[in-house]
Design a protein around this motif. Structure first.
Motif, PDB file in Angstrom:
ATOM      1  N   THR A 150       0.820  -1.218   0.000  1.00  0.00           N
ATOM      2  CA  THR A 150       0.000   0.000   0.000  1.00  0.00           C
ATOM      3  C   THR A 150       0.850   1.263   0.000  1.00  0.00           C
ATOM      4  O   THR A 150       0.326   2.360  -0.198  1.00  0.00           O
ATOM      5  N   GLY A 151       2.153   1.129   0.270  1.00  0.00           N
ATOM      6  CA  GLY A 151       2.997   2.306   0.398  1.00  0.00           C
ATOM      7  C   GLY A 151       2.833   3.003   1.738  1.00  0.00           C
ATOM      8  O   GLY A 151       3.124   4.198   1.860  1.00  0.00           O
ATOM      9  N   LEU A 152       2.387   2.248   2.753  1.00  0.00           N
ATOM     10  CA  LEU A 152       2.167   2.815   4.082  1.00  0.00           C
ATOM     11  C   LEU A 152       3.048   2.135   5.114  1.00  0.00           C
ATOM     12  O   LEU A 152       3.457   0.990   4.934  1.00  0.00           O
ATOM     13  N   HIS A 153       3.295   2.859   6.206  1.00  0.00           N
ATOM     14  CA  HIS A 153       4.009   2.297   7.357  1.00  0.00           C
ATOM     15  C   HIS A 153       3.012   2.174   8.502  1.00  0.00           C
ATOM     16  O   HIS A 153       2.436   3.160   8.953  1.00  0.00           O
ATOM     17  N   TYR A 154       2.834   0.963   8.991  1.00  0.00           N
ATOM     18  CA  TYR A 154       1.809   0.669   9.997  1.00  0.00           C
ATOM     19  C   TYR A 154       2.133   1.312  11.343  1.00  0.00           C
ATOM     20  O   TYR A 154       3.257   1.210  11.843  1.00  0.00           O
ATOM     21  N   VAL A 155       1.141   1.977  11.922  1.00  0.00           N
ATOM     22  CA  VAL A 155       1.231   2.452  13.298  1.00  0.00           C
ATOM     23  C   VAL A 155       0.322   1.618  14.188  1.00  0.00           C
ATOM     24  O   VAL A 155       0.775   0.966  15.124  1.00  0.00           O
ATOM     25  N   SER A 156      -0.973   1.613  13.882  1.00  0.00           N
ATOM     26  CA  SER A 156      -1.896   0.889  14.753  1.00  0.00           C
ATOM     27  C   SER A 156      -3.255   0.752  14.084  1.00  0.00           C
ATOM     28  O   SER A 156      -3.598   1.499  13.167  1.00  0.00           O
ATOM     29  N   ALA A 157      -4.010  -0.204  14.596  1.00  0.00           N
ATOM     30  CA  ALA A 157      -5.440  -0.304  14.304  1.00  0.00           C
ATOM     31  C   ALA A 157      -6.105  -0.712  15.609  1.00  0.00           C
ATOM     32  O   ALA A 157      -5.783  -1.757  16.159  1.00  0.00           O
ATOM     33  N   TRP A 158      -6.974   0.131  16.111  1.00  0.00           N
ATOM     34  CA  TRP A 158      -7.653  -0.132  17.376  1.00  0.00           C
ATOM     35  C   TRP A 158      -9.168  -0.173  17.133  1.00  0.00           C
ATOM     36  O   TRP A 158      -9.695   0.538  16.282  1.00  0.00           O
ATOM     37  N   PRO A 159      -9.890  -1.007  17.863  1.00  0.00           N
ATOM     38  CA  PRO A 159     -11.329  -1.120  17.626  1.00  0.00           C
ATOM     39  C   PRO A 159     -12.061   0.191  17.853  1.00  0.00           C
ATOM     40  O   PRO A 159     -11.738   0.959  18.770  1.00  0.00           O
ATOM     41  N   VAL A 160     -13.059   0.433  17.023  1.00  0.00           N
ATOM     42  CA  VAL A 160     -13.872   1.651  17.150  1.00  0.00           C
ATOM     43  C   VAL A 160     -14.867   1.546  18.300  1.00  0.00           C
ATOM     44  O   VAL A 160     -15.523   2.529  18.648  1.00  0.00           O
ATOM     45  N   GLY A 161     -14.976   0.373  18.902  1.00  0.00           N
ATOM     46  CA  GLY A 161     -15.952   0.141  19.966  1.00  0.00           C
ATOM     47  C   GLY A 161     -16.867  -1.012  19.583  1.00  0.00           C
ATOM     48  O   GLY A 161     -16.935  -1.431  18.424  1.00  0.00           O
ATOM     49  N   ARG A 162     -17.559  -1.534  20.561  1.00  0.00           N
ATOM     50  CA  ARG A 162     -18.462  -2.645  20.301  1.00  0.00           C
ATOM     51  C   ARG A 162     -19.574  -2.229  19.349  1.00  0.00           C
ATOM     52  O   ARG A 162     -20.022  -1.080  19.359  1.00  0.00           O
ATOM     53  N   LEU A 163     -20.035  -3.182  18.536  1.00  0.00           N
ATOM     54  CA  LEU A 163     -21.132  -2.904  17.613  1.00  0.00           C
ATOM     55  C   LEU A 163     -22.432  -2.737  18.390  1.00  0.00           C
ATOM     56  O   LEU A 163     -22.837  -3.625  19.152  1.00  0.00           O
ATOM     57  N   ALA A 220     -29.073   2.284  12.403  1.00  0.00           N
ATOM     58  CA  ALA A 220     -27.630   2.388  12.195  1.00  0.00           C
ATOM     59  C   ALA A 220     -26.914   1.348  13.035  1.00  0.00           C
ATOM     60  O   ALA A 220     -27.255   1.136  14.205  1.00  0.00           O
ATOM     61  N   ALA A 221     -25.933   0.702  12.441  1.00  0.00           N
ATOM     62  CA  ALA A 221     -25.065  -0.218  13.162  1.00  0.00           C
ATOM     63  C   ALA A 221     -23.679   0.413  13.211  1.00  0.00           C
ATOM     64  O   ALA A 221     -23.074   0.679  12.173  1.00  0.00           O
ATOM     65  N   GLY A 222     -23.208   0.670  14.410  1.00  0.00           N
ATOM     66  CA  GLY A 222     -21.918   1.327  14.570  1.00  0.00           C
ATOM     67  C   GLY A 222     -21.516   1.308  16.023  1.00  0.00           C
ATOM     68  O   GLY A 222     -22.088   0.574  16.830  1.00  0.00           O
ATOM     69  N   ALA A 223     -20.551   2.135  16.368  1.00  0.00           N
ATOM     70  CA  ALA A 223     -20.066   2.204  17.739  1.00  0.00           C
ATOM     71  C   ALA A 223     -20.790   3.310  18.500  1.00  0.00           C
ATOM     72  O   ALA A 223     -21.665   3.996  17.963  1.00  0.00           O
ATOM     73  N   ILE A 224     -20.400   3.512  19.758  1.00  0.00           N
ATOM     74  CA  ILE A 224     -21.118   4.438  20.620  1.00  0.00           C
ATOM     75  C   ILE A 224     -20.986   5.890  20.174  1.00  0.00           C
ATOM     76  O   ILE A 224     -21.781   6.748  20.575  1.00  0.00           O
ATOM     77  N   ASP A 225     -20.011   6.207  19.334  1.00  0.00           N
ATOM     78  CA  ASP A 225     -19.942   7.577  18.850  1.00  0.00           C
ATOM     79  C   ASP A 225     -21.070   7.903  17.871  1.00  0.00           C
ATOM     80  O   ASP A 225     -21.363   9.074  17.642  1.00  0.00           O
ATOM     81  N   PHE A 226     -21.731   6.903  17.319  1.00  0.00           N
ATOM     82  CA  PHE A 226     -22.859   7.177  16.420  1.00  0.00           C
ATOM     83  C   PHE A 226     -24.013   7.855  17.156  1.00  0.00           C
ATOM     84  O   PHE A 226     -24.488   8.905  16.714  1.00  0.00           O
ATOM     85  N   PRO A 227     -24.504   7.308  18.262  1.00  0.00           N
ATOM     86  CA  PRO A 227     -25.563   8.037  18.956  1.00  0.00           C
ATOM     87  C   PRO A 227     -25.111   9.368  19.524  1.00  0.00           C
ATOM     88  O   PRO A 227     -25.888  10.333  19.538  1.00  0.00           O
ATOM     89  N   VAL A 228     -23.860   9.467  19.979  1.00  0.00           N
ATOM     90  CA  VAL A 228     -23.429  10.660  20.708  1.00  0.00           C
ATOM     91  C   VAL A 228     -22.817  11.702  19.782  1.00  0.00           C
ATOM     92  O   VAL A 228     -23.371  12.777  19.570  1.00  0.00           O
ATOM     93  N   ASN A 229     -21.666  11.401  19.208  1.00  0.00           N
ATOM     94  CA  ASN A 229     -20.930  12.414  18.453  1.00  0.00           C
ATOM     95  C   ASN A 229     -21.551  12.716  17.103  1.00  0.00           C
ATOM     96  O   ASN A 229     -21.424  13.840  16.600  1.00  0.00           O
ATOM     97  N   TYR A 230     -22.201  11.723  16.513  1.00  0.00           N
ATOM     98  CA  TYR A 230     -22.890  11.961  15.251  1.00  0.00           C
ATOM     99  C   TYR A 230     -24.374  12.236  15.464  1.00  0.00           C
ATOM    100  O   TYR A 230     -25.141  12.309  14.502  1.00  0.00           O
ATOM    101  N   ARG A 231     -24.773  12.368  16.725  1.00  0.00           N
ATOM    102  CA  ARG A 231     -26.081  12.852  17.157  1.00  0.00           C
ATOM    103  C   ARG A 231     -27.252  11.981  16.732  1.00  0.00           C
ATOM    104  O   ARG A 231     -28.407  12.423  16.730  1.00  0.00           O
ATOM    105  N   LEU A 232     -27.021  10.736  16.405  1.00  0.00           N
ATOM    106  CA  LEU A 232     -28.116   9.872  15.980  1.00  0.00           C
ATOM    107  C   LEU A 232     -29.084   9.551  17.111  1.00  0.00           C
ATOM    108  O   LEU A 232     -30.207   9.107  16.863  1.00  0.00           O
ATOM    109  N   MET A 233     -28.695   9.785  18.369  1.00  0.00           N
ATOM    110  CA  MET A 233     -29.635   9.569  19.462  1.00  0.00           C
ATOM    111  C   MET A 233     -30.800  10.557  19.387  1.00  0.00           C
ATOM    112  O   MET A 233     -31.851  10.326  20.000  1.00  0.00           O
ATOM    113  N   GLU A 234     -30.648  11.631  18.629  1.00  0.00           N
ATOM    114  CA  GLU A 234     -31.753  12.567  18.436  1.00  0.00           C
ATOM    115  C   GLU A 234     -32.843  11.982  17.538  1.00  0.00           C
ATOM    116  O   GLU A 234     -33.993  12.421  17.582  1.00  0.00           O
ATOM    117  N   LEU A 235     -32.468  10.995  16.727  1.00  0.00           N
ATOM    118  CA  LEU A 235     -33.393  10.440  15.736  1.00  0.00           C
ATOM    119  C   LEU A 235     -33.772   8.992  16.011  1.00  0.00           C
ATOM    120  O   LEU A 235     -34.835   8.536  15.571  1.00  0.00           O
TER     121      LEU A 235
END
Length: 374
Positions: A150-163, A220-235
């Motif tokens: 890919t032409g990249l140097h790996y740093v990390s991959a960490w889970p976005v949170g539970r589904l 929506a299926a995603g992590a906890i930032d979906f309801p909070v940071n992306y404001r989907l808990m409003e809908l």
């Protein structure tokens, strides 16, 4: 005089053209004894400020600057300011940025080794996932070759949170999922959700609110930032954890040319900070931030519930999925050019097992408990 490396001339400091040329040559030489050199790297990120993923990202960038005594500095940009989330990798590959942070599943063709996290039910411990992926991308020939391509140097991959799944009506079993119109990312988890009867729309996180608002999707299926940071808990008033566990990652990389331009002493600094990050600091930073998200959900008048499926319902879905998700991942990964995907899957399982007992706090499960006890 210190050396400043700036890959995009539009970002160069106002130095005479001849001086800039000589400094760039010195900065790109990779000479180990270039002890006075300084480097400025530009960040392209999809991590929205205030999210746990941004907290993890910022810990790493702050630590790099600190550990290098300021010889490495990061020109930080806001989420998607340079490139949209699915284009961050291309930003690194074409030189618009030097460090990239985004969701690998947005461009799975580049990251078949990271998409293994999309296999449901096998990834519960986020620290074990992070450490296992780091081990593999520093020792496993298949993972190393995949990253080099890919032409990249790996740093990390960490889970976005539970589904977790957000809906307009409660869902407590796999049968309740049938007929939903949902967003989800990641080729394997999308296939699993589709098999459960969900119609998938593969939109990005930042597009999700408008999609629900316009009726394009109703869940929506995603992590906890979906309801909070992306404001989907409003809908979407109902949120639940069906037991799938960790399902996707945020990734961070240097462009290979940016990393290779560093002299050996700064490469050592980067490598040591990277080891710290993958050894636990990423998940600590993530969970410290995620704890604040729960309070926002608890305080929201729009959230009716946040719960978890009972063990029988999760086990029934796991039995229904069986080995099909692993087979789907192997087919997808090999389609993206990963050699001998079955062997890599076994290597991942073994690496995960080595770290499975790692201590960690899961902010999503803690939040479910807080809702149950309020």
């Amino acid at each position: 005089m210190s050396h400043t490396r700036t890959r995009n001339p539009l970002r160069a400091t106002a130095l005479a053209a001849g001086v800039i040329g000589s400094l760039l040559l010195a900065g790109c030489s990779g000479v180990a004894d270039d002890s006075g050199a300084e480097f400025t790297f530009t960040l392209a990120t999809a991590a929205t400020a205030g999210t746990p993923n941004a907290a993890a990202q910022d810990w790493y960038l702050d630590r790099i600057e600190e550990a290098s005594d300021g010889r490495i500095s990061i020109e930080r940009t806001t989420a998607e300011a340079i490139c949209a989330a699915p284009e961050v990798v291309e930003c690194l590959r074409d030189g618009r940025a030097d460090i990239g942070v985004t969701i690998p599943d947005y461009t799975p063709q580049y990251f078949p080794t990271l998409s293994v996290v999309g296999i449901p039910f096998i990834n519960q411990n986020s620290q074990a996932v992070t450490a296992a992926l780091y081990d593999l991308h520093t020792t496993n020939d298949t993972a190393i070759a995949s990253m080099e391509s890919t032409g990249l140097h790996y740093v990390s991959a960490w889970p976005v949170g539970r589904l977790i799944v957000g809906t307009k009506t409660e869902v407590n079993t796999v049968a309740d999922l049938a007929g939903l119109q949902a967003r989800a990312s990641g080729p394997v988890i999308q296939a699993v959700l589709q098999d459960a009867g969900i119609n998938i729309n593969a939109i990005t996180a930042s597009e999700s609110y408008e999609a629900v608002e316009r009726g394009v999707i109703d869940s929506a299926a995603g992590a906890i930032d979906f309801p909070v940071n992306y404001r989907l808990m409003e809908l979407l008033p109902y949120w639940t954890d069906p037991g799938i566990g960790q399902y996707s990652t945020f990734g961070m990389w240097f462009s290979a040319s940016a990393y290779d331009s560093l002299p050996d002493d700064l490469k050592q600094v980067v490598d040591e900070v990277t080891a710290e990050f993958n050894g636990g600091e990423a998940i600590v930073a993530f969970n410290d931030s995620a704890a604040n998200q729960c309070q926002e959900m608890l305080d929201s008048p729009d959230v009716d519930s946040f719960d978890a499926w009972d063990a029988d319902s999760t086990e029934a879905w796991q039995d229904e999925v069986g080995d099909s998700a692993e087979s789907a991942w192997q087919e997808i990964a090999e389609g993206y050019g990963l050699d001998d995907a079955p062997s890599f899957l076994e290597a991942y399982k073994a690496a995960y097992a080595e770290h499975e007992d790692a201590e960690y706090n899961d902010a999503t499960l803690d939040c479910v408990d807080q809702f149950a006890n309020q």
